[in-house]
Write a protein that holds these residues in place. Structure first.
Motif, PDB file in Angstrom:
ATOM      1  N   ALA A   9       0.582  -1.313   0.021  1.00  0.00           N
ATOM      2  CA  ALA A   9      -0.125  -0.011  -0.087  1.00  0.00           C
ATOM      3  C   ALA A   9       0.968   1.278  -0.188  1.00  0.00           C
ATOM      4  O   ALA A   9       2.079   1.216   0.597  1.00  0.00           O
ATOM      5  N   PRO A  10       0.447   2.199  -0.638  1.00  0.00           N
ATOM      6  CA  PRO A  10       0.999   3.694  -0.493  1.00  0.00           C
ATOM      7  C   PRO A  10       1.308   4.129   0.792  1.00  0.00           C
ATOM      8  O   PRO A  10      -0.065   3.746   1.526  1.00  0.00           O
ATOM      9  N   LEU A  11       1.976   4.565   1.282  1.00  0.00           N
ATOM     10  CA  LEU A  11       2.248   5.137   2.731  1.00  0.00           C
ATOM     11  C   LEU A  11       1.868   6.604   2.603  1.00  0.00           C
ATOM     12  O   LEU A  11       2.001   7.283   1.601  1.00  0.00           O
ATOM     13  N   VAL A  12       1.392   7.146   4.041  1.00  0.00           N
ATOM     14  CA  VAL A  12       1.435   8.263   4.360  1.00  0.00           C
ATOM     15  C   VAL A  12       1.991   9.253   5.282  1.00  0.00           C
ATOM     16  O   VAL A  12       2.302   8.272   6.486  1.00  0.00           O
ATOM     17  N   ILE A  13       2.746  10.371   5.377  1.00  0.00           N
ATOM     18  CA  ILE A  13       3.591  10.674   6.553  1.00  0.00           C
ATOM     19  C   ILE A  13       2.590  11.779   6.901  1.00  0.00           C
ATOM     20  O   ILE A  13       2.136  12.727   6.491  1.00  0.00           O
ATOM     21  N   HIS A  14       1.973  11.285   8.394  1.00  0.00           N
ATOM     22  CA  HIS A  14       1.254  12.241   9.128  1.00  0.00           C
ATOM     23  C   HIS A  14       2.021  13.039   9.931  1.00  0.00           C
ATOM     24  O   HIS A  14       3.187  12.626  10.325  1.00  0.00           O
ATOM     25  N   GLY A  15       1.783  14.203  10.095  1.00  0.00           N
ATOM     26  CA  GLY A  15       2.596  15.310  10.696  1.00  0.00           C
ATOM     27  C   GLY A  15       3.705  15.608   9.690  1.00  0.00           C
ATOM     28  O   GLY A  15       4.598  15.998  10.197  1.00  0.00           O
ATOM     29  N   GLY A  16       3.674  15.764   8.524  1.00  0.00           N
ATOM     30  CA  GLY A  16       4.757  16.147   7.619  1.00  0.00           C
ATOM     31  C   GLY A  16       4.990  17.554   7.656  1.00  0.00           C
ATOM     32  O   GLY A  16       6.031  18.105   7.192  1.00  0.00           O
ATOM     33  N   LEU A  27      12.369  11.351   0.260  1.00  0.00           N
ATOM     34  CA  LEU A  27      11.288  10.162   0.567  1.00  0.00           C
ATOM     35  C   LEU A  27      10.317  10.066  -0.321  1.00  0.00           C
ATOM     36  O   LEU A  27      10.028   8.916  -0.764  1.00  0.00           O
ATOM     37  N   ALA A  28       9.869  11.150  -1.203  1.00  0.00           N
ATOM     38  CA  ALA A  28       8.904  10.940  -2.321  1.00  0.00           C
ATOM     39  C   ALA A  28       9.336  10.212  -3.099  1.00  0.00           C
ATOM     40  O   ALA A  28       8.970   9.510  -3.862  1.00  0.00           O
ATOM     41  N   ARG A  29      10.703  10.290  -3.622  1.00  0.00           N
ATOM     42  CA  ARG A  29      11.318   9.612  -4.673  1.00  0.00           C
ATOM     43  C   ARG A  29      12.068   8.508  -4.122  1.00  0.00           C
ATOM     44  O   ARG A  29      12.069   7.632  -5.044  1.00  0.00           O
ATOM     45  N   GLY A  30      12.280   8.177  -3.089  1.00  0.00           N
ATOM     46  CA  GLY A  30      12.983   6.701  -2.667  1.00  0.00           C
ATOM     47  C   GLY A  30      12.299   5.842  -1.920  1.00  0.00           C
ATOM     48  O   GLY A  30      12.898   4.957  -1.171  1.00  0.00           O
ATOM     49  N   SER A  31      10.961   6.159  -1.733  1.00  0.00           N
ATOM     50  CA  SER A  31      10.312   5.168  -1.132  1.00  0.00           C
ATOM     51  C   SER A  31       8.713   5.169  -1.407  1.00  0.00           C
ATOM     52  O   SER A  31       8.784   5.870  -2.562  1.00  0.00           O
ATOM     53  N   ARG A  32       7.623   4.473  -0.760  1.00  0.00           N
ATOM     54  CA  ARG A  32       6.314   4.419  -1.479  1.00  0.00           C
ATOM     55  C   ARG A  32       5.490   5.358  -0.576  1.00  0.00           C
ATOM     56  O   ARG A  32       4.181   5.330  -0.557  1.00  0.00           O
ATOM     57  N   ILE A  33       6.042   6.453   0.025  1.00  0.00           N
ATOM     58  CA  ILE A  33       5.303   7.490   0.698  1.00  0.00           C
ATOM     59  C   ILE A  33       4.635   8.249  -0.528  1.00  0.00           C
ATOM     60  O   ILE A  33       5.348   8.939  -1.371  1.00  0.00           O
ATOM     61  N   ALA A  34       3.251   8.403  -0.429  1.00  0.00           N
ATOM     62  CA  ALA A  34       2.528   8.916  -1.512  1.00  0.00           C
ATOM     63  C   ALA A  34       1.822  10.216  -1.084  1.00  0.00           C
ATOM     64  O   ALA A  34       1.210  10.814  -2.025  1.00  0.00           O
ATOM     65  N   LYS A  35       1.735  10.423   0.135  1.00  0.00           N
ATOM     66  CA  LYS A  35       0.975  11.510   0.722  1.00  0.00           C
ATOM     67  C   LYS A  35       1.969  11.996   1.747  1.00  0.00           C
ATOM     68  O   LYS A  35       2.241  11.402   2.779  1.00  0.00           O
ATOM     69  N   PHE A  36       1.935  13.251   1.918  1.00  0.00           N
ATOM     70  CA  PHE A  36       2.450  14.207   3.034  1.00  0.00           C
ATOM     71  C   PHE A  36       1.487  15.118   3.628  1.00  0.00           C
ATOM     72  O   PHE A  36       1.122  16.141   2.825  1.00  0.00           O
ATOM     73  N   ASN A  37       1.209  14.795   4.804  1.00  0.00           N
ATOM     74  CA  ASN A  37       0.148  15.771   5.281  1.00  0.00           C
ATOM     75  C   ASN A  37       0.822  16.990   5.944  1.00  0.00           C
ATOM     76  O   ASN A  37       1.591  16.940   7.004  1.00  0.00           O
ATOM     77  N   ILE A  38       0.579  18.216   5.523  1.00  0.00           N
ATOM     78  CA  ILE A  38       1.089  19.391   5.753  1.00  0.00           C
ATOM     79  C   ILE A  38       0.176  20.436   6.096  1.00  0.00           C
ATOM     80  O   ILE A  38       0.365  21.664   5.847  1.00  0.00           O
TER      81      ILE A  38
END
Length: 88
Positions: A9-16, A27-38
């Protein structure tokens, strides 16, 4: 990385908010993090712009006029976040 290993599953950074742009980009380029909460980052800019607008004319009471001055600073902050992913 441990979470990435357990899911497709795509990952989300809560508290970005507060994560430096270079780190977000990496992180966006080298991981499966697809969303950053800002949201906090943008709410902070909203607060700064609102305080500045009120300070320019403390006797003003028309919320539409006051809030109209918030739009451009908030758009600029949002664009800054998005451009940070491109390295600009």
């Amino acid at each position: 990385r441990a979470i990435e290993a357990l899911t497709e599953a795509p990952l989300v950074i809560h508290g970005g908010s507060g994560v430096p742009h270079a780190q977000r980009r990496a992180l966006a380029r080298g991981s499966r993090i697809a969303k950053f909460n800002i949201g906090t980052e943008l709410r902070m800019e909203f607060g700064r712009a609102l305080r500045a607008a009120v300070a320019r004319d403390p006797d003003r009471f028309d919320r539409v006029a006051i809030l109209s001055e918030i739009h451009d600073p908030l758009v600029m902050a949002t664009r800054g976040v998005l451009r940070g992913f491109k390295g600009e």
